[in-house]
Design an enzyme around this catalytic site. Structure first.
Site, PDB file in Angstrom:
ATOM      1  N   THR A 118       0.817  -1.254  -0.055  1.00 18.07           N
ATOM      2  CA  THR A 118       0.065  -0.103   0.070  1.00 18.07           C
ATOM      3  C   THR A 118       0.876   1.178   0.006  1.00 18.07           C
ATOM      4  O   THR A 118       1.986   1.093   0.450  1.00 18.07           O
ATOM      5  CB  THR A 118      -0.992  -0.078   1.233  1.00 18.07           C
ATOM      6  OG1 THR A 118       0.151   0.125   2.233  1.00 18.07           O
ATOM      7  CG2 THR A 118      -1.837  -1.185   1.395  1.00 18.07           C
ATOM      8  N   GLU A 173      -6.001  -3.833  -0.919  1.00 23.54           N
ATOM      9  CA  GLU A 173      -6.121  -5.002   0.122  1.00 23.54           C
ATOM     10  C   GLU A 173      -7.404  -5.883  -0.647  1.00 23.54           C
ATOM     11  O   GLU A 173      -7.787  -6.939   0.006  1.00 23.54           O
ATOM     12  CB  GLU A 173      -6.711  -4.251   1.474  1.00 23.54           C
ATOM     13  CG  GLU A 173      -5.765  -3.823   2.410  1.00 23.54           C
ATOM     14  CD  GLU A 173      -5.382  -2.379   2.089  1.00 23.54           C
ATOM     15  OE1 GLU A 173      -5.689  -1.809   0.994  1.00 23.54           O
ATOM     16  OE2 GLU A 173      -4.588  -1.635   2.832  1.00 23.54           O
ATOM     17  N   LYS A 184     -14.473  17.757  10.118  1.00 25.24           N
ATOM     18  CA  LYS A 184     -15.697  17.670  11.106  1.00 25.24           C
ATOM     19  C   LYS A 184     -15.826  19.100  11.499  1.00 25.24           C
ATOM     20  O   LYS A 184     -14.930  19.726  12.093  1.00 25.24           O
ATOM     21  CB  LYS A 184     -15.091  16.615  12.049  1.00 25.24           C
ATOM     22  CG  LYS A 184     -15.208  15.397  11.974  1.00 25.24           C
ATOM     23  CD  LYS A 184     -14.544  14.364  13.105  1.00 25.24           C
ATOM     24  CE  LYS A 184     -13.824  13.148  12.610  1.00 25.24           C
ATOM     25  NZ  LYS A 184     -12.528  13.543  12.515  1.00 25.24           N
ATOM     26  N   TRP A 200     -19.936  15.856   9.967  1.00 28.78           N
ATOM     27  CA  TRP A 200     -19.168  15.601   8.959  1.00 28.78           C
ATOM     28  C   TRP A 200     -19.500  16.221   7.768  1.00 28.78           C
ATOM     29  O   TRP A 200     -20.739  16.600   7.264  1.00 28.78           O
ATOM     30  CB  TRP A 200     -19.291  14.106   8.558  1.00 28.78           C
ATOM     31  CG  TRP A 200     -18.461  13.321   9.510  1.00 28.78           C
ATOM     32  CD1 TRP A 200     -17.914  13.621  10.693  1.00 28.78           C
ATOM     33  CD2 TRP A 200     -18.159  11.799   9.538  1.00 28.78           C
ATOM     34  NE1 TRP A 200     -17.289  12.572  11.287  1.00 28.78           N
ATOM     35  CE2 TRP A 200     -17.742  11.703  10.800  1.00 28.78           C
ATOM     36  CE3 TRP A 200     -18.694  10.919   8.636  1.00 28.78           C
ATOM     37  CZ2 TRP A 200     -17.175   9.993  10.982  1.00 28.78           C
ATOM     38  CZ3 TRP A 200     -18.186   9.629   9.050  1.00 28.78           C
ATOM     39  CH2 TRP A 200     -17.582   9.149   9.965  1.00 28.78           C
TER      40      TRP A 200
HETATM   41  P1  ADP Z   1      -3.156   3.980  -1.617  1.00 29.16           P
HETATM   42  O1  ADP Z   1      -4.051   5.236  -2.466  1.00 29.16           O
HETATM   43  O2  ADP Z   1      -3.403   4.171  -0.363  1.00 29.16           O
HETATM   44  O3  ADP Z   1      -2.227   3.218  -2.441  1.00 29.16           O
HETATM   45  P2  ADP Z   1      -5.148   1.962  -2.860  1.00 29.16           P
HETATM   46  O4  ADP Z   1      -4.659   2.230  -4.313  1.00 29.16           O
HETATM   47  O5  ADP Z   1      -5.365   0.777  -2.381  1.00 29.16           O
HETATM   48  O6  ADP Z   1      -4.289   2.606  -2.053  1.00 29.16           O
HETATM   49  O7  ADP Z   1      -6.330   3.166  -2.827  1.00 29.16           O
HETATM   50  C1  ADP Z   1      -7.691   2.430  -2.042  1.00 29.16           C
HETATM   51  C2  ADP Z   1      -8.251   4.008  -1.737  1.00 29.16           C
HETATM   52  O8  ADP Z   1      -8.679   4.375  -2.712  1.00 29.16           O
HETATM   53  C3  ADP Z   1      -9.708   3.350  -1.314  1.00 29.16           C
HETATM   54  O9  ADP Z   1      -9.865   2.990   0.140  1.00 29.16           O
HETATM   55  C4  ADP Z   1     -10.501   4.536  -1.576  1.00 29.16           C
HETATM   56  O10 ADP Z   1     -10.244   5.601  -0.596  1.00 29.16           O
HETATM   57  C5  ADP Z   1      -9.933   5.420  -2.632  1.00 29.16           C
HETATM   58  N1  ADP Z   1     -10.612   4.873  -3.705  1.00 29.16           N
HETATM   59  C6  ADP Z   1     -10.600   3.837  -4.767  1.00 29.16           C
HETATM   60  N2  ADP Z   1     -11.378   4.030  -5.827  1.00 29.16           N
HETATM   61  C7  ADP Z   1     -12.264   5.169  -5.478  1.00 29.16           C
HETATM   62  C8  ADP Z   1     -13.357   5.662  -6.119  1.00 29.16           C
HETATM   63  N3  ADP Z   1     -13.828   5.248  -7.345  1.00 29.16           N
HETATM   64  N4  ADP Z   1     -13.778   6.830  -5.305  1.00 29.16           N
HETATM   65  C9  ADP Z   1     -13.345   7.240  -4.250  1.00 29.16           C
HETATM   66  N5  ADP Z   1     -12.260   6.807  -3.521  1.00 29.16           N
HETATM   67  C10 ADP Z   1     -11.695   5.648  -4.333  1.00 29.16           C
END
Ligand code: ADP
Length: 547
Positions: free
Chosen positions: A186, A331, A444, A449
């Site tokens: 991640t 994940e 917040k 929210w």
């Molecule tokens: P990181 O950005 O931490 O590397 P990921 O690529 O796994 O991790 O990103 C996951 C996160 O990206 C999700 O938990 C969510 O917050 C955001 N995300 C993914 N797709 C969308 C979407 N279509 N709309 C809004 N948020 C999204």
């Protein structure tokens, strides 16, 4: 009593075997780092992957050991995908956009034994090589003619030479489908990155899931161009789904600018693509500026962060390209939901259908989801109540690699473990989920929210806005208030007053941002997402300073 069907483990190698036997002539086209366009077929790709598997064995890579890549989307990268996982090793796709220290940390944590890299990343590899103490072999993904004349890396191997010396006969081993197949970290915007270790089984089930028509909708009639990098959660599974369905594959290599992508879309007849919103912005700007049209592209998957409705509208109404809005996480392999309409929604008005599509969507079979309140109790699916989104399913993580961070799951009353996504969402009565925020980005205000994504989407609908991020800024009276950070479109005239006025009637008045800061650019992370934590560090006290 057991069923009497064949016991066959679900293994990644079976995808390649299938593609070779049943879609052998199907093309795989890549823009290479060397600058040219390379064409091959699944038949050749399978033969070369077997050579790579033999080469890995010769290099002493053992089952379960991690084989790292630092590479663009391309056929050589795909060969390693199949050779590493197929032979029982673990493919570890490193993200070259990370800082050298992070690459070093991640490769060390993963204990990578070999590193295959595109020449673009030679300076990065040279900078970290001496610190990658577990890596026994460094392999440049090129031929002899393009090998660097001198390199700081001792015994640097040449990929084409390495596999040329091998036989293309190799029998893919059979083993337990639960064996680890690949590893992604991640991004670690907070704390160190954590490893997510997929299995053959989870990957195959995810591949079935994403290929479905209401999912990413892949078929043997498609030409798929994944813009999303193969180092970003395995290009969302498309390299596997393409082999499963026999789609033509087109890889953009390092050419991710609007012109390079558009040219490839047109010359190769691309029908389906996928990527994060920021990449589509560049493409749309190019297409607009040159008055172009997509002649074959029919669908594009947009996910990774919220797809602004204005972008969705542009694709659908101006270019006749259907947007598949998808949500997922590293994940989750990564796909969790896709906003595909249900039968009863087909007849709805264009506006109503559009509103449904702008949500992150409903779950693909295999993923279950729920939203919970602060007390952990499940919240109703009414499209209004928001809570933390939790998921479970056979392609959802159970533990991070090396048990980093302990047990992440939360048990329900029936003893089922759920993974808390860190996203805040609503779910409507039809099961369509909408993300309002990441929990760490929520604003917040006076205990209530405010969803930053809504505020960003509205700003993005203004013609003068190229990019917008909304962050929580500290406030003396309300604790936090929304502050909008905006990048203007080149040449556009838009003022603070005009943009604040744009919110009128579009949102509850108290949600309107307190102020707007115009900037030249918004920092993007390694997967092309806006780095809001960086903006918060910089502008978090902006409202305090102003009053
Ligand atoms: P990181 O950005 O931490 O590397 P990921 O690529 O796994 O991790 O990103 C996951 C996160 O990206 C999700 O938990 C969510 O917050 C955001 N995300 C993914 N797709 C969308 C979407 N279509 N709309 C809004 N948020 C999204």
């Amino acid at each position: 009593m057991n069923g009497l069907m064949m016991q066959q483990p679900l293994l990644i190698s079976s995808l390649l075997v299938h593609a070779e036997r049943h879609h052998g002539e199907q093309e795989v086209v890549s823009r290479r780092v060397e600058g040219d366009i390379h064409r091959t077929t699944y038949r050749e790709l399978a033969a070369r992957s077997r050579r790579v598997a033999n080469a890995l064995a010769r290099l002493g890579v053992k089952s379960g050991e991690r084989v790292a890549t630092l590479a663009w989307n391309g056929y050589r990268h795909l060969e390693i995908y199949y050779a590493a996982s197929g032979s029982g090793a673990v493919l570890h796709t490193l993200n070259p956009r990370l800082h050298a220290d992070q690459v070093t940390y991640i490769a060390g944590h993963a204990e990578d034994v070999a590193l295959f890299f595109d020449l673009t990343f030679l300076p990065l590899v040279e900078a970290v090589a001496s610190r990658l103490t577990t890596v026994r072999n460094f392999v440049a993904l090129t031929d002899r003619a393009h090998m660097p004349a001198a390199s700081k890396i001792a015994n640097l191997l040449c990929y084409e030479e390495l596999i040329e010396a091998e036989n293309d006969r190799f029998t893919w081993p059979s083993f337990d489908e639960n064996q680890a197949s690949s590893l992604c970290y991640t991004s670690g915007t907070t704390g160190n990155p954590k490893g997510v270790l997929y299995s053959h089984r989870s990957t195959l089930l995810h591949t079935f899931g994403i290929a479905l028509p209401d999912s990413l909708d892949c078929s043997a009639r498609d030409t798929i161009l994944p813009v999303v990098p193969m180092f970003h959660v395995n290009a969302w599974g498309l390299p596997y789904a393409a082999c499963m369905t026999g789609s033509k594959l087109v890889f953009p290599g390092p050419g991710l600018d609007g012109k390079s992508l558009f040219d490839l879309f047109e010359s190769e007849g691309v029908t389906l693509s996928a990527g994060v919103p920021t990449v589509w912005q560049g493409l749309l700007a190019y297409v607009d500026a040159h008055g172009l049209k997509f002649s074959t592209m029919r669908r594009t998957v947009i996910g990774g962060s919220a797809c602004p409705p204005a972008m969705m509208k542009a694709f659908q109404e101006r270019f006749d390209v259907q947007v598949l809005h998808a949500w997922g996480m590293t994940e989750m392999s990564p796909v969790g939901t896709v906003a595909a309409l249900k039968r009863k929604q087909i007849g709805a008005s264009a506006e109503a259908r559009f509103a449904i599509q702008a949500k992150q969507g409903r779950t693909v079979y295999g993923v279950d989801m729920k939203i919970v309140g602060a007390d952990g109790k499940e919240l109703p699916w009414n499209g209004e109540t928001s809570g933390e989104l939790m998921v479970r399913g056979p392609w959802v993580i159970s533990h991070y690699f090396k048990n980093e961070g302990g047990d992440p799951l939360v048990e329900d009353a029936e003893g089922h473990g759920w993974f808390p996504t860190g996203d805040v969402a609503t779910i409507d009565a039809d099961g369509f989920m909408q993300i309002t925020d990441r929990s760490k980005d929520v604003i917040k205000s006076g205990g209530e929210w405010i969803g930053s994504i809504d505020l960003e989407n509205i700003a993005m609908a203004h013609p003068g806005v190229a990019m917008a991020a909304c962050i929580a800024a500290e406030h003396r009276k309300w604790d936090e208030r929304p502050l909008l950070i905006v990048v203007k479109r080149p040449g556009a005239e838009v003022t603070r007053e005009e943009l604040l006025g744009f919110y009128e009637g579009r949102i509850a008045k108290w949600w309107t941002p307190d102020d707007i800061v115009f900037v030249e650019s918004i920092p993007l992370g390694a997967t092309g997402k806006m780095l809001k934590n960086r903006l918060r560090d910089q502008y978090g006290k902006y409202l305090l300073e102003k009053t």
